[in-house]
Design an enzyme around this catalytic site. Structure first.
Site, PDB file in Angstrom:
ATOM      1  N   GLY A 192       0.780  -1.226   0.000  1.00 22.46           N
ATOM      2  CA  GLY A 192       0.000   0.000   0.000  1.00 22.46           C
ATOM      3  C   GLY A 192       0.814   1.279   0.000  1.00 22.46           C
ATOM      4  O   GLY A 192       0.242   2.372  -0.064  1.00 22.46           O
ATOM      5  N   LYS A 193       2.137   1.185   0.048  1.00 21.07           N
ATOM      6  CA  LYS A 193       2.972   2.385   0.084  1.00 21.07           C
ATOM      7  C   LYS A 193       3.013   3.057  -1.287  1.00 21.07           C
ATOM      8  O   LYS A 193       2.624   2.482  -2.301  1.00 21.07           O
ATOM      9  CB  LYS A 193       4.387   2.021   0.535  1.00 21.07           C
ATOM     10  CG  LYS A 193       4.473   1.506   1.964  1.00 21.07           C
ATOM     11  CD  LYS A 193       4.068   2.574   2.970  1.00 21.07           C
ATOM     12  CE  LYS A 193       4.483   2.251   4.398  1.00 21.07           C
ATOM     13  NZ  LYS A 193       3.716   1.199   5.037  1.00 21.07           N
ATOM     14  N   ASN A 194       3.525   4.298  -1.310  1.00 20.99           N
ATOM     15  CA  ASN A 194       3.620   5.020  -2.587  1.00 20.99           C
ATOM     16  C   ASN A 194       4.448   4.246  -3.603  1.00 20.99           C
ATOM     17  O   ASN A 194       4.159   4.280  -4.802  1.00 20.99           O
ATOM     18  CB  ASN A 194       4.219   6.403  -2.372  1.00 20.99           C
ATOM     19  CG  ASN A 194       3.282   7.333  -1.628  1.00 20.99           C
ATOM     20  OD1 ASN A 194       2.530   6.909  -0.756  1.00 20.99           O
ATOM     21  ND2 ASN A 194       3.312   8.616  -1.975  1.00 20.99           N
TER      22      ASN A 194
END
Length: 370
Positions: A192-194
Site C-alpha cells: 500500500g505504500k507510494n
C-alpha cells in the site's frame, strides 16, 4: 464504492511490465541475492540522489527490519549500546518503536505537532539526556519533518538522526530527498505504500558505507562471506521477484506522487466544513507526497459511519497510540495529550493515484454535506 486504495487498479497499470519481470526471474533460476536485487539497489540509489552510491543501499525483507537493522548495526559498530535512548514521536506507527525496543534500546516518546502530526522539533531538546544517542524522525503520512534546528540539535549533542521513511518516498526538503537527510533511513515497500511491492520488502539507505556493509551482513544471517558469520544476524533479504517488481514501479513513483498532490490540493481547496480540520499545506508542496490524507474531527466516528453509508471507504491511522498498547503495558498510565487527541480524532480519506475525478468529487461533496 470509492475504495480507500484500489491496489488491483494501481498494479494493473503496469501489468505487462510486472508479468515480464516475473517471467524474467522465473526463467533465471536465481531467486535470492541476485541481479534483480543489485539492479533495484542501483535504481533506488539513483532515485535518492547523485551522491548516493549503490553500496549505500541495502534491500531487505520489510520496513520493520530496515529500522531494526539500522539500530543493530550502530550497536555492533560500537556507536550505541543496549539501554541507550532514542527519541521518537509518540504518535508513530508501532513499527518505529518496536525496532527500538527489539534492540534493547529505550524509546523516549516526544509529542507531535497538532498541525503536521510530525514530531514537534521544539520539544526534542527537553527530552535529551546523557543517555540519548539518536533521534528517530518519522515522515508521517508522507510529510517531511526536518529543519535547521533539528540538524543543530544533532550536532550540538552528538546525536545520530535516523529517518523512518516508510511513508515518504519521493518527498524532498531543500532539494534533497527524504532518505538521505539523516545518517540512515528505512524504507518500506509494503504493497500500500507510494512505492509498493506485491508482497513485503524494504530497504536501508546509509550515509556511511561501512554502516551499509554491516547492515548487509546482519540481514544475511550476520554473514559477509558464505559460511563465515561475523554477527548473530537475521534472515531479512528482499527476494528477486519483489526487486524486479520494484524496479518496474520505481520508474512511475514520481508521476503517481504528482497525482496524489493533485487530489490533496482538491481536498484542501474544496472541502469546506467547520466540523473537519484539514492538514495545512506545506510551505513547499514538494515536501509532501501524501501517502495518506488525514483529517481530524471531534465527531470522527460519526463521520466515518456517515462516509461508509455514502459508499466511501476510510481508515483510521491509528486508533490506539503506542503508549496505550498492551505490548507496552508499563507505559499505559502515561499521558501524551496531543498524541491521544490525534488518535481520537483522525480519519484518513481515500488517496490513490488511480482515483478518478468523479471519485474525488464524490468524497468532497459527501464531506461538505456532513
Amino acid at each position: 464504492m470509492v475504495k480507500f486504495l484500489d491496489l488491483q487498479k494501481v498494479n494493473a497499470q503496469y501489468a505487462e511490465e510486472l508479468k515480464a519481470a516475473a517471467a524474467r526471474v522465473i526463467d533465471s533460476g536465481w531467486y535470492l541475492q541476485g541481479g534483480e536485487n543489485a539492479a533495484f539497489e542501483q535504481k533506488l540509489a539513483a532515485f535518492e540522489g547523485s551522491d548516493v552510491a549503490p553500496e549505500q543501499v541495502v534491500a531487505v525483507g520489510n520496513g520493520l527490519d530496515a529500522l531494526r537493522l539500522i539500530l543493530r548495526a550502530h550497536i555492533e559498530m560500537g556507536m550505541m549500546k543496549p539501554g541507550d535512548e532514542v527519541i521518537v514521536p509518540a504518535n508513530t506507527y508501532i513499527a518505529t518503536i518496536l525496532a527500538i525496543t527489539d534492540n534493547g534500546l529505550t524509546p523516549v516518546l516526544v509529542e507531535p505537532s497538532l498541525e503536521t502530526y510530525n514530531i514537534d522539533i521544539d520539544r526534542i531538546e527537553a527530552a535529551i539526556t546523557p543517555k540519548t544517542r539518536a533521534i528517530m524522525v518519522v515522515h508521517l503520512y508522507g510529510r517531511v519533518v526536518w529543519s535547521p534546528k533539528l540538524e543543530a540539535l544533532a550536532k550540538q549533542y552528538g546525536l545520530k538522526v535516523f529517518e523512518d521513511n516508510a511513508q515518504a518516498i519521493g518527498a524532498s526538503y531543500g532539494g534533497r530527498r527524504t532518505g538521505v537527510l539523516g545518517d540512515a533511513a528505512a524504507f518500506s515497500f509494503y504493497p500500500g505504500k507510494n512505492l509498493g511491492a506485491l508482497g513485503d520488502s524494504g530497504a536501508v539507505v546509509a550515509r556511511d558505507a561501512e554502516v551499509a556493509r554491516t547492515i548487509r551482513a546482519l540481514a544475511n544471517y550476520g554473514s559477509s562471506k558464505k559460511y563465515v558469520f561475523d554477527y548473530c544476524g537475521y534472515n531479512s533479504r528482499m527476494d528477486e521477484i519483489q526487486a524486479a517488481f520494484l524496479s518496474v514501479k520505481i520508474d512511475h513513483v514520481l508521476t503517481e506522487n504528482a497525482r496524489r498532490r493533485e487530489i490533496a490540493e482538491a481536498y484542501r481547496t474544496r472541502i469546506q466544513n467547520p466540523k473537519i480540520v484539514l492538514p495545512p499545506s506545506p510551505s513547499d508542496p514538494l515536501e509532501h507526497v501524501h501517502h495518506l490524507y488525514v483529517v481530524r474531527s471531534g465527531e470522527r466516528d460519526a463521520l466515518q459511519s456517515y462516509l461508509t453509508e455514502q459508499g466511501i471507504q476510510t481508515l483510521i491511522h491509528y486508533p490506539i497510540p503506542p503508549h496505550k498498547q498492551r505490548c507496552y503495558a508499563s507505559w499505559n498510565e502515561r499521558s501524551y495529550p496531543i498524541t491521544e487527541q490525534i488518535h481520537r480524532e483522525v480519519l484518513t480519506l481515500p488517496m490513490s493515484p488511480v482515483m478518478s475525478a468523479s471519485e474525488v468529487d464524490q468524497v468532497i461533496d459527501a464531506l461538505n454535506r456532513f
